[in-house]
Enzyme design. Structure first.
Site, mmCIF file in Angstrom:
data_model
loop_
_atom_site.group_PDB
_atom_site.id
_atom_site.type_symbol
_atom_site.label_atom_id
_atom_site.label_comp_id
_atom_site.label_asym_id
_atom_site.label_seq_id
_atom_site.Cartn_x
_atom_site.Cartn_y
_atom_site.Cartn_z
ATOM 1 N N GLY A 73 0.821 -1.216 0.000
ATOM 2 C CA GLY A 73 0.000 0.000 0.000
ATOM 3 C C GLY A 73 0.847 1.256 0.000
ATOM 4 C CB ALA A 86 -11.115 -6.943 15.934
ATOM 5 C CE1 TYR A 99 -7.339 0.270 10.282
ATOM 6 C CE2 TYR A 99 -7.709 1.252 12.443
ATOM 7 C CZ TYR A 99 -6.942 1.114 11.304
ATOM 8 O OH TYR A 99 -5.773 1.825 11.181
ATOM 9 C CB SER A 103 -4.231 1.739 14.481
ATOM 10 O OG SER A 103 -5.171 2.623 15.053
ATOM 11 C CG ASP A 163 -7.789 -6.326 -3.492
ATOM 12 O OD1 ASP A 163 -7.535 -6.345 -2.269
ATOM 13 O OD2 ASP A 163 -8.904 -5.994 -3.955
ATOM 14 C CB SER A 190 -0.199 3.916 -4.648
ATOM 15 O OG SER A 190 -1.319 3.586 -3.849
ATOM 16 N NE ARG A 191 -4.866 5.988 -2.049
ATOM 17 C CZ ARG A 191 -5.664 5.659 -1.040
ATOM 18 N NH1 ARG A 191 -5.622 6.339 0.078
ATOM 19 N NH2 ARG A 191 -6.492 4.652 -1.149
ATOM 20 C CE LYS A 247 -4.152 -1.327 11.101
ATOM 21 N NZ LYS A 247 -2.993 -1.450 10.210
ATOM 22 C CG ASN A 283 1.442 1.361 4.863
ATOM 23 O OD1 ASN A 283 1.375 2.135 5.819
ATOM 24 N ND2 ASN A 283 0.880 1.641 3.685
#
Ligand code: NDP
Length: 255
Positions: A17, A164, A162, A148, A68, A19-20, A166, A95
């Site tokens: 991930g 859970a 999300y 996070s 993906d 690209s940005r 992490k 990431n």
């Protein structure tokens, strides 16, 4: 001769991930430190190619790989393509993440599953590949998992799935770190608070004050300052750190 203070020069890296956002900043910072970097993206091909171009302008090798990470076969393909191109792989940054918003009462099984697939299963698959690659080649390696504050606080605004995923990333980081510590493989995490990227823009637009109030430093992070910390954790300077998750949250998470 250029100094290699961080011991990153010539290393081969993959940032998922990238690209940005945070991933892009880490990819560029690694290249600046002298690494060749594979850039992964899901759909933003143009942005990924721009990152590749920037890395090549620094005199380092780079390529963009579409994958993906919700799909295990694409995660494995990403690892295979990266090692095919670079011949070896020293640094992996997990990431990429999926960050949907919903209260538990409304989360569908599909949404729950996709969150775990991208944020946890892909991390397992990519890490396993790197570990086996390093062991077969008798090489040292480093894995950095971008985490996070939600892994430790839990979610406050509709991100239980999300959080859970992490939380799982944190215990996976510790477990794998312990397993491979004496084989020259370091596994660490970097827990973020709020970084100004596309991922959180809609939330900040809705209620910026609420989020600022939760940060003792009273400011959001920029991807570039997170990247500097990531590069340190991936450097030889951090060889004695493993199984740690460092908090870079402006004080949002203190534990
Ligand atoms: P962004 O949404 O800005 O960027 C996400 C990147 O991941 C993009 O390059 C995107 O590519 C890629 N990506 C998303 N889904 C997939 C997928 N299924 N497969 C492959 N690539 C994918 O996110 P951030 O930079 O903000 O987040 C980076 C990391 O930091 C994440 O792990 C996130 O959980 C963590 N984090 C971020 C916080 C923040 O405040 N921003 C706070 C706490 C943690 P594409 O555009 O092609 O989809």
């Amino acid at each position: 001769m250029e100094a290699d203070y961080l011991g990153i020069k010539g290393k081969k890296a993959l940032v998922t991930g990238s690209s940005r956002g945070v991933g892009k900043a880490i990819a560029l910072a690694l290249a600046e430190a002298g690494a060749d970097v594979a850039v992964n993206y899901r759909s933003s091909a143009e942005e990924a190619l721009d990152v590749v171009e920037e890395i090549r302008e620094m005199g380092r090798d780079s390529l963009a790989i579409q994958a993906d990470l919700a799909y295990p076969d694409q995660a494995l393909n990403l690892m295979e393509k990266t090692t095919e191109r670079f011949g070896e792989l020293d640094l992996l940054v997990n990431n990429a993440a999926y960050f949907p918003t919903n209260w538990v009462k409304d989360i569908s099984l599909k949404e729950w599953q996709k969150t775990l697939d991208v944020n946890l299963t892909a991390v397992f698959l990519c890490s396993k590949f790197l570990v086996n690659h390093a062991l077969e080649n008798e090489k040292k390696a480093k894995i950095l998992n971008i985490n996070s504050q939600a892994a430790f606080h839990g979610s406050t605004t509709g991100h239980a799935h999300y959080a859970a995923s992490k939380g799982g990333m944190w215990t996976f980081t510790i477990s794998l770190a312990r397993e491979v510590a004496d084989q020259g493989i370091n596994v660490n995490g970097l827990a973020l608070g709020i970084v100004e990227t596309e991922m959180v823009k809609p939330l900040l637009k809705k209620d910026e004050e609420y989020y600022l109030d939760r940060i003792p430093k009273n400011e959001f992070a920029q991807p570039e300052e997170i990247a500097d910390i990531a590069v340190f954790l991936l450097s030889e300077k951090a060889d004695y750190i493993t199984g740690a998750t460092l908090d870079a949250t402006g004080g949002m998470l203190m534990r």
